[in-house]
Write a protein that holds these residues in place. Structure first.
Motif, PDB file in Angstrom:
ATOM      1  N   ILE A  45      54.152 -10.414  59.328  1.00 36.43           N
ATOM      2  CA  ILE A  45      52.729 -10.740  59.304  1.00 36.43           C
ATOM      3  C   ILE A  45      51.996  -9.421  59.491  1.00 36.43           C
ATOM      4  O   ILE A  45      52.294  -8.661  60.424  1.00 36.43           O
ATOM      5  CB  ILE A  45      52.360 -11.730  60.427  1.00 36.43           C
ATOM      6  N   ALA A  46      51.069  -9.117  58.604  1.00 34.58           N
ATOM      7  CA  ALA A  46      50.384  -7.817  58.608  1.00 34.58           C
ATOM      8  C   ALA A  46      48.880  -8.043  58.649  1.00 34.58           C
ATOM      9  O   ALA A  46      48.304  -8.632  57.720  1.00 34.58           O
ATOM     10  CB  ALA A  46      50.767  -7.015  57.366  1.00 34.58           C
ATOM     11  N   LEU A  47      48.248  -7.580  59.723  1.00 36.94           N
ATOM     12  CA  LEU A  47      46.811  -7.748  59.885  1.00 36.94           C
ATOM     13  C   LEU A  47      46.157  -6.403  60.143  1.00 36.94           C
ATOM     14  O   LEU A  47      46.698  -5.563  60.863  1.00 36.94           O
ATOM     15  CB  LEU A  47      46.523  -8.705  61.045  1.00 36.94           C
ATOM     16  N   TYR A  48      44.968  -6.222  59.546  1.00 40.76           N
ATOM     17  CA  TYR A  48      44.260  -4.958  59.615  1.00 40.76           C
ATOM     18  C   TYR A  48      42.882  -5.190  60.213  1.00 40.76           C
ATOM     19  O   TYR A  48      42.224  -6.206  59.944  1.00 40.76           O
ATOM     20  CB  TYR A  48      44.131  -4.336  58.222  1.00 40.76           C
ATOM     21  N   TYR A  49      42.426  -4.236  61.002  1.00 38.80           N
ATOM     22  CA  TYR A  49      41.178  -4.374  61.751  1.00 38.80           C
ATOM     23  C   TYR A  49      40.275  -3.175  61.489  1.00 38.80           C
ATOM     24  O   TYR A  49      40.758  -2.060  61.256  1.00 38.80           O
ATOM     25  CB  TYR A  49      41.488  -4.516  63.243  1.00 38.80           C
ATOM     26  N   TYR A  50      38.969  -3.414  61.579  1.00 34.26           N
ATOM     27  CA  TYR A  50      37.968  -2.454  61.130  1.00 34.26           C
ATOM     28  C   TYR A  50      36.877  -2.262  62.181  1.00 34.26           C
ATOM     29  O   TYR A  50      36.702  -3.089  63.077  1.00 34.26           O
ATOM     30  CB  TYR A  50      37.307  -2.957  59.840  1.00 34.26           C
ATOM     31  N   THR A  51      36.136  -1.170  62.041  1.00 36.08           N
ATOM     32  CA  THR A  51      34.855  -1.017  62.723  1.00 36.08           C
ATOM     33  C   THR A  51      33.798  -0.734  61.667  1.00 36.08           C
ATOM     34  O   THR A  51      34.093  -0.198  60.590  1.00 36.08           O
ATOM     35  CB  THR A  51      34.865   0.132  63.750  1.00 36.08           C
ATOM     36  N   GLU A  52      32.573  -1.122  61.979  1.00 36.48           N
ATOM     37  CA  GLU A  52      31.477  -0.854  61.047  1.00 36.48           C
ATOM     38  C   GLU A  52      30.904   0.528  61.339  1.00 36.48           C
ATOM     39  O   GLU A  52      30.556   0.831  62.485  1.00 36.48           O
ATOM     40  CB  GLU A  52      30.391  -1.921  61.181  1.00 36.48           C
ATOM     41  N   GLU A  53      30.839   1.359  60.309  1.00 33.80           N
ATOM     42  CA  GLU A  53      30.385   2.734  60.446  1.00 33.80           C
ATOM     43  C   GLU A  53      29.302   3.030  59.408  1.00 33.80           C
ATOM     44  O   GLU A  53      29.330   2.494  58.293  1.00 33.80           O
ATOM     45  CB  GLU A  53      31.547   3.710  60.248  1.00 33.80           C
ATOM     46  N   ALA A  54      28.376   3.900  59.766  1.00 33.60           N
ATOM     47  CA  ALA A  54      27.299   4.250  58.834  1.00 33.60           C
ATOM     48  C   ALA A  54      27.820   5.040  57.642  1.00 33.60           C
ATOM     49  O   ALA A  54      27.403   4.816  56.497  1.00 33.60           O
ATOM     50  CB  ALA A  54      26.222   5.061  59.567  1.00 33.60           C
ATOM     51  N   ASN A  55      28.741   5.973  57.906  1.00 35.89           N
ATOM     52  CA  ASN A  55      29.272   6.826  56.841  1.00 35.89           C
ATOM     53  C   ASN A  55      30.796   6.914  56.958  1.00 35.89           C
ATOM     54  O   ASN A  55      31.337   7.949  57.368  1.00 35.89           O
ATOM     55  CB  ASN A  55      28.652   8.218  56.925  1.00 35.89           C
ATOM     56  N   PRO A  56      31.508   5.867  56.583  1.00 38.55           N
ATOM     57  CA  PRO A  56      32.969   5.888  56.709  1.00 38.55           C
ATOM     58  C   PRO A  56      33.603   6.852  55.714  1.00 38.55           C
ATOM     59  O   PRO A  56      33.039   7.140  54.653  1.00 38.55           O
ATOM     60  CB  PRO A  56      33.367   4.447  56.399  1.00 38.55           C
ATOM     61  N   TYR A  57      34.778   7.342  56.098  1.00 38.89           N
ATOM     62  CA  TYR A  57      35.541   8.207  55.199  1.00 38.89           C
ATOM     63  C   TYR A  57      36.297   7.323  54.210  1.00 38.89           C
ATOM     64  O   TYR A  57      37.055   6.440  54.611  1.00 38.89           O
ATOM     65  CB  TYR A  57      36.527   9.060  55.993  1.00 38.89           C
ATOM     66  N   ARG A  58      36.099   7.548  52.926  1.00 40.56           N
ATOM     67  CA  ARG A  58      36.649   6.669  51.894  1.00 40.56           C
ATOM     68  C   ARG A  58      37.781   7.357  51.125  1.00 40.56           C
ATOM     69  O   ARG A  58      37.620   8.461  50.608  1.00 40.56           O
ATOM     70  CB  ARG A  58      35.540   6.267  50.906  1.00 40.56           C
ATOM     71  N   ARG A  59      38.937   6.665  51.078  1.00 43.01           N
ATOM     72  CA  ARG A  59      40.061   7.140  50.272  1.00 43.01           C
ATOM     73  C   ARG A  59      41.013   5.983  50.033  1.00 43.01           C
ATOM     74  O   ARG A  59      41.201   5.124  50.892  1.00 43.01           O
ATOM     75  CB  ARG A  59      40.801   8.279  50.985  1.00 43.01           C
ATOM     76  N   ALA A  60      41.633   5.955  48.854  1.00 45.40           N
ATOM     77  CA  ALA A  60      42.637   4.941  48.543  1.00 45.40           C
ATOM     78  C   ALA A  60      43.921   5.235  49.315  1.00 45.40           C
ATOM     79  O   ALA A  60      44.084   6.309  49.920  1.00 45.40           O
ATOM     80  CB  ALA A  60      42.920   4.936  47.043  1.00 45.40           C
ATOM     81  N   THR A  61      44.835   4.289  49.303  1.00 50.11           N
ATOM     82  CA  THR A  61      46.162   4.517  49.875  1.00 50.11           C
ATOM     83  C   THR A  61      46.720   5.821  49.322  1.00 50.11           C
ATOM     84  O   THR A  61      46.695   6.062  48.106  1.00 50.11           O
ATOM     85  CB  THR A  61      47.104   3.352  49.534  1.00 50.11           C
TER      86      THR A  61
END
Length: 259
Positions: A216-232
């Motif tokens: 079972i694989a679960l992922y968690y986040y925080t809300e950020e104004a300017n998140p760093y974006r990159r693909a796997t």
């Protein structure tokens, strides 16, 4: 913590009592913040999850993650998941669990992903693998959600070490594997998903055909104004030689596909 069926899944009282020690271990771990926990969930519930998993193999909705850097299957449609698996995921997405997870990681404001993007349940069999990588960093449908933490719970009874499938945690410069974790029954791995939290199980597994490495694989986040974006982002290991070019090429394909 309980569900509508009053069956306890995650023993909040037990794990909360250990938070001071666990958070110290987690936040001081190398090569990046992480922890490995045994007997994580109620085994009676986990046994029901395994039985449900066994009946899922012919279910529509599986995603085949099959390319140069990966060979596994996943199912993240909550309405296609059987009752106990679904209840377990709901439990691990509950406000109480999120508060506990913030306590162990030191990351405030963690939020669940109801869409289970990239997560849910995973399985692979003989020959399956997942090259070393750092995960995608921003939720594909919520552009201000920075990915922060992974929780993996393994469902593999009687898994043999010689079959492989160990989760490898690599240092941030990709010089060496600093920890490897056998994916055995009711073992949980929690770790930060930073841009250089490199992990995977890169060697094709040698388990018998029809034997599955499941989680079972679960992922968690925080809300950020300017998140760093990159693909796997996949990485070749030292000694991979000519494979490095193919890893880089597949990175480019994955990035274009997920853009």
């Amino acid at each position: 913590m309980t569900t509508a069926t009053t069956t306890q899944i995650f023993d909040l009282e037990k794990w909360t009592a250990q938070l001071p020690e666990l958070s110290k271990r987690y936040q001081g771990a190398k090569p990046y913040p992480h922890i490995v926990l045994e007997n994580f969930l109620n085994p009676a519930v986990l046994d029901k999850c395994i039985a449900e998993f066994d009946r899922l193999n012919e279910t529509n909705g599986w995603i085949n993650y099959k390319h140069y850097n990966e060979d596994k299957r996943g199912l993240n449609k909550i309405d296609l998941l059987p009752d106990t698996i679904r209840e377990t995921i709901h439990e691990l997405n509950s406000p109480e669990f999120l508060e506990w997870l913030s306590g162990i990681t030191g990351i405030k404001g963690l939020r669940k992903d109801e869409g289970l993007e990239g997560g849910g349940i995973h399985q692979s069999t003989r020959g399956g693998f997942l090259n070393i990588h750092a995960d995608f960093t921003v939720h594909p449908h919520h552009r201000h959600w920075q990915r922060r933490v992974n929780v993996l719970v393994y469902l593999n009874r009687d898994w043999r070490e010689e079959w492989g499938g160990k989760l490898e945690l690599w240092d941030r410069k990709m010089k060496a594997c600093e920890e490897s974790v056998l994916p055995v029954y009711n073992r949980c791995v929690i770790f930060n998903t930073d841009a250089d939290s490199y992990h995977g199980h890169p060697l094709p597994m040698t388990c018998p055909e029809g034997t599955f490495r499941r989680s079972i694989a679960l992922y968690y986040y925080t809300e950020e104004a300017n998140p760093y974006r990159r693909a796997t982002f996949y990485q070749a290991r030292p000694g991979d030689g000519s494979n490095k070019l193919l890893v880089k090429l597949d990175n480019a394909l994955v990035s274009a596909y997920t853009a």
